[in-house]
Scaffold this motif. Sequence first.
Motif, mmCIF file in Angstrom:
data_model
loop_
_atom_site.group_PDB
_atom_site.id
_atom_site.type_symbol
_atom_site.label_atom_id
_atom_site.label_comp_id
_atom_site.label_asym_id
_atom_site.label_seq_id
_atom_site.Cartn_x
_atom_site.Cartn_y
_atom_site.Cartn_z
ATOM 1 N N LEU A 104 66.953 -58.979 -3.716
ATOM 2 C CA LEU A 104 66.329 -60.040 -4.499
ATOM 3 C C LEU A 104 65.567 -60.970 -3.585
ATOM 4 O O LEU A 104 64.432 -61.347 -3.842
ATOM 5 C CB LEU A 104 67.405 -60.869 -5.205
ATOM 6 C CG LEU A 104 67.793 -60.506 -6.620
ATOM 7 C CD1 LEU A 104 68.913 -61.419 -7.089
ATOM 8 C CD2 LEU A 104 66.598 -60.606 -7.556
ATOM 9 N N GLU A 105 66.228 -61.324 -2.468
ATOM 10 C CA GLU A 105 65.635 -62.334 -1.604
ATOM 11 C C GLU A 105 64.503 -61.794 -0.752
ATOM 12 O O GLU A 105 63.565 -62.513 -0.445
ATOM 13 C CB GLU A 105 66.724 -63.004 -0.751
ATOM 14 C CG GLU A 105 67.588 -63.898 -1.630
ATOM 15 C CD GLU A 105 68.664 -64.639 -0.858
ATOM 16 O OE1 GLU A 105 68.296 -65.364 0.085
ATOM 17 O OE2 GLU A 105 69.858 -64.493 -1.195
ATOM 18 N N ASN A 106 64.604 -60.502 -0.396
ATOM 19 C CA ASN A 106 63.484 -59.986 0.396
ATOM 20 C C ASN A 106 62.358 -59.455 -0.488
ATOM 21 O O ASN A 106 61.304 -59.046 -0.013
ATOM 22 C CB ASN A 106 63.950 -58.920 1.406
ATOM 23 C CG ASN A 106 64.430 -57.647 0.718
ATOM 24 O OD1 ASN A 106 63.998 -57.320 -0.392
ATOM 25 N ND2 ASN A 106 65.333 -56.924 1.358
ATOM 26 N N GLY A 107 62.596 -59.473 -1.797
ATOM 27 C CA GLY A 107 61.509 -59.137 -2.719
ATOM 28 C C GLY A 107 61.354 -57.653 -3.009
ATOM 29 O O GLY A 107 60.458 -57.258 -3.752
ATOM 30 N N PHE A 108 62.263 -56.828 -2.445
ATOM 31 C CA PHE A 108 62.162 -55.398 -2.740
ATOM 32 C C PHE A 108 62.488 -55.139 -4.218
ATOM 33 O O PHE A 108 61.842 -54.345 -4.893
ATOM 34 C CB PHE A 108 63.109 -54.597 -1.839
ATOM 35 C CG PHE A 108 63.226 -53.154 -2.266
ATOM 36 C CD1 PHE A 108 62.191 -52.242 -2.003
ATOM 37 C CD2 PHE A 108 64.354 -52.694 -2.948
ATOM 38 C CE1 PHE A 108 62.285 -50.919 -2.415
ATOM 39 C CE2 PHE A 108 64.449 -51.368 -3.364
ATOM 40 C CZ PHE A 108 63.417 -50.480 -3.097
ATOM 41 N N LEU A 109 63.517 -55.858 -4.687
ATOM 42 C CA LEU A 109 63.928 -55.704 -6.090
ATOM 43 C C LEU A 109 62.864 -56.306 -7.006
ATOM 44 O O LEU A 109 62.470 -57.452 -6.850
ATOM 45 C CB LEU A 109 65.272 -56.403 -6.299
ATOM 46 C CG LEU A 109 65.922 -56.321 -7.673
ATOM 47 C CD1 LEU A 109 67.421 -56.515 -7.535
ATOM 48 C CD2 LEU A 109 65.341 -57.311 -8.646
ATOM 49 N N GLN A 110 62.421 -55.522 -8.005
ATOM 50 C CA GLN A 110 61.381 -56.025 -8.905
ATOM 51 C C GLN A 110 61.938 -56.453 -10.258
ATOM 52 O O GLN A 110 61.565 -57.482 -10.789
ATOM 53 C CB GLN A 110 60.298 -54.952 -9.092
ATOM 54 C CG GLN A 110 59.503 -54.701 -7.819
ATOM 55 C CD GLN A 110 58.642 -53.470 -7.936
ATOM 56 O OE1 GLN A 110 59.144 -52.347 -7.910
ATOM 57 N NE2 GLN A 110 57.344 -53.667 -8.069
ATOM 58 N N LEU A 111 62.840 -55.628 -10.796
ATOM 59 C CA LEU A 111 63.414 -55.956 -12.102
ATOM 60 C C LEU A 111 64.922 -56.064 -11.995
ATOM 61 O O LEU A 111 65.571 -55.151 -11.479
ATOM 62 C CB LEU A 111 63.121 -54.846 -13.114
ATOM 63 C CG LEU A 111 61.766 -54.776 -13.783
ATOM 64 C CD1 LEU A 111 61.797 -53.748 -14.912
ATOM 65 C CD2 LEU A 111 61.369 -56.135 -14.326
ATOM 66 N N LEU A 112 65.471 -57.161 -12.509
ATOM 67 C CA LEU A 112 66.922 -57.298 -12.527
ATOM 68 C C LEU A 112 67.387 -57.434 -13.976
ATOM 69 O O LEU A 112 66.894 -58.263 -14.733
ATOM 70 C CB LEU A 112 67.348 -58.527 -11.721
ATOM 71 C CG LEU A 112 68.860 -58.737 -11.609
ATOM 72 C CD1 LEU A 112 69.527 -57.568 -10.884
ATOM 73 C CD2 LEU A 112 69.173 -60.043 -10.874
ATOM 74 N N ILE A 113 68.330 -56.551 -14.341
ATOM 75 C CA ILE A 113 68.877 -56.578 -15.697
ATOM 76 C C ILE A 113 70.329 -57.024 -15.575
ATOM 77 O O ILE A 113 70.998 -56.634 -14.626
ATOM 78 C CB ILE A 113 68.870 -55.156 -16.320
ATOM 79 C CG1 ILE A 113 67.525 -54.460 -16.110
ATOM 80 C CG2 ILE A 113 69.268 -55.193 -17.795
ATOM 81 C CD1 ILE A 113 66.365 -55.092 -16.807
ATOM 82 N N GLY A 114 70.846 -57.785 -16.529
ATOM 83 C CA GLY A 114 72.255 -58.148 -16.416
ATOM 84 C C GLY A 114 72.755 -59.116 -17.466
ATOM 85 O O GLY A 114 72.059 -59.416 -18.437
ATOM 86 N N THR A 115 73.989 -59.549 -17.221
ATOM 87 C CA THR A 115 74.644 -60.516 -18.108
ATOM 88 C C THR A 115 74.487 -61.912 -17.518
ATOM 89 O O THR A 115 73.651 -62.115 -16.643
ATOM 90 C CB THR A 115 76.151 -60.217 -18.203
ATOM 91 O OG1 THR A 115 76.670 -60.218 -16.875
ATOM 92 C CG2 THR A 115 76.400 -58.876 -18.853
#
Length: 701
Positions: free
Chosen positions: A369-380
């Motif tokens: 998340l912090e390095n920006g690799f993650l684009q979409l986060l799904i969750g509760t």
Amino acid sequence: MNSNFLQTPIEYLKGVGPNRADLLKKELGIFTFQDLLNLFPNRYLDRTKYYKISELQKTNAEVQIKGKIIHLKTVEQKRGKRLVATFTDETGKMELVWFRGIKWIRANLKINEPYVIFGRVNWFQNIFSMPHPEMELLKEHEKSLRSAMQPVYPSTEKLSSSGITNKVINNLMQQLFLDTKSSFAETLSNEVLNELKLLPKNKALFNIHFPENNELLAKAQYRLKFEELFYIQLQLIRKNLIHKSKIKGYTFPNVGDYFNEFFKSYLPFDLTAAQKRVIKEIRADLGSKAQMNRLLQGDVGSGKTVVAFMSMLIALDNGFQACLMAPTEILSVQHYNGLLKWCNQLNISIFLLTGSTNTSKRREIHENLENGFLQLLIGTHALLEDKVKFKNLGLAIIDEQHRFGVAQRSKLWHKNVSPPHILVMTATPIPRTLAMSVYGDLDISIIDELPPGRKDIKTVHRFDANRLKVFRFLKDEISKGRQVYIVYPLIQESEALDYKDLMDGYESIVREFPMPDYQVSIVHGKMKPADKDFEMNRFVKGETQIMVATTVIEVGVNVPNASVMVIESAERFGLSQLHQLRGRVGRGAEQSYCILMTSHKLTHDARTRLETMVKTNDGFEIAETDLKLRGPGDIMGTQQSGVLNLRIADIVKDSEILKIARSYAKQTLTSDPSLSHPANAVVKSTYAELVKYRNIWNYIS
Ligand code: ADP
Ligand code: MG
């Protein structure tokens, strides 16, 4: 009349004085002349017709008669006295009767003088009689402003027992109109008055209190309702505009590769017209300079997910991250699995974060998340934890908003230096009229169309006595490979009893549907989350055919193979809940059914709810009926009900006027945001005054 005069305390009106002033303040909230002027009648009595005594019928109707008192006597009776007057006209005789205030009334009645009397007539001891008539000397009656359509003002027990009767209010109103010479400042612009052919303020106020005829009364009501709704809308829209100009959002100018490639190559169906329209609205928001704050309403199955996904693609196309938050673990897993395929096709990195995500996976997610690799986060709500820090969150989407509060919405805001754009999705349709008046701070998009080929869910109402037949039907469906929900009510106050019903029901179902032919799951609120998920998953995978549950399954699980929803004690559920529950079936290709079970004892409202469910599948129609049955306060919760303390308009009945008022308010503010055009001077000063005297705030929580 200048407005300062109207701010005079009510005790200074002739005929009021300190005692009456106290009562008016306490009982009706009337503190000033203005407040009295804005006390609008609840209804009007038709006093256009005078009856002759010989025409009276034994209908117990309210009538008006001209005549004289020729005789007065006090009659002793078991409980106290009564005063009886013999009243005549040229056609006959009748009696007027008083049980209270006898001394004062007797002293003031005039014998042999023409009166106009009004009231309900009884047939009693072989003569017509009118208890506690309203009466006025004919010569006064002819002089008075009071007209043939007689207003009936809101009142309270306390007021009428303290002698502040409708007639007294009427007289005070008359005094006020004399003191002000019936001259009141206009509060709407000429443009609006002309375009809508509205009565001028003076004329409207006069006719609401002293209608000259029916037609003018109707026009007066229209004008005052319009004015009331116009200023509320002006206030709401202004709040929204201020919000937009103050809060800068990220601008996403590009609709780029992700969006276009998805649309061209991977979108598995044609979007419905409604989906296209909503995507356009969202695109416009994201491309503007202001932060988006949008509510997306769409019935169960209307295809909100793909709209959410395509909106997130726009954020990604502009180099930002996006997240989608759902209220339960099951739902977020479903979203994740649903979007995974598309993300793989597009080469997008997508992660799932819930309460049960293990520590090492969590660490990986935080890092990416912090390095920006993650684009979409799904969750509760796990997404809301402080540890979850995005590199550049551009868009946050919340599914099934009624499970999250405003506080959570604002928590998402602070995930960034600048707040991300926010899209809230809900399947609980809020009637348009209500949404318009309540969600001033949110823009609203509506998907009002289902994807083609969707079959309506067949809904029936069955009495408990026919249970065996219903069970037979369930067996038939199960033998065709379908799955069934059986839902029990769970209502806080009677919790223990409800659990007993649920468990009794479960046992009888297990008896009726025995192993090994049948497998029955049960899910309720007292189970541990892990056990609940385990049982839910067995049903999702098709290992069990029947799911017995309390309303915990209300929120969006998707089991397309489940085609029957049985709702026990359906009379105890509200309409929107019934509709939500029904939405759990009808998700596959098969014909689906909803069976509403009840006892024979049904209230009128319960019957209406059941009939509505049987009649329609349309969530908005159901929401409108719900609004009519329960009233707006109940639907929005007490917190917001203040919005609906309207003086004259009715949010349900006057929805047409509301629409017009809203569009005029919007038009006014769009063309002249600071209300500085000379043509809007009237609007500006009226608005300022409403705010100054806090009149308008009464409406808005
Ligand atoms: P909801 O609004 O309840 O969240 P979903 O987004 O889950 O609805 O959509 C319900 C189903 O309809 C999904 O299986 C989805 O793939 C499908 N769907 C959505 N839009 C369309 C469309 N335009 N044409 C056909 N099927 C669609
Ligand atoms: Mg959904």
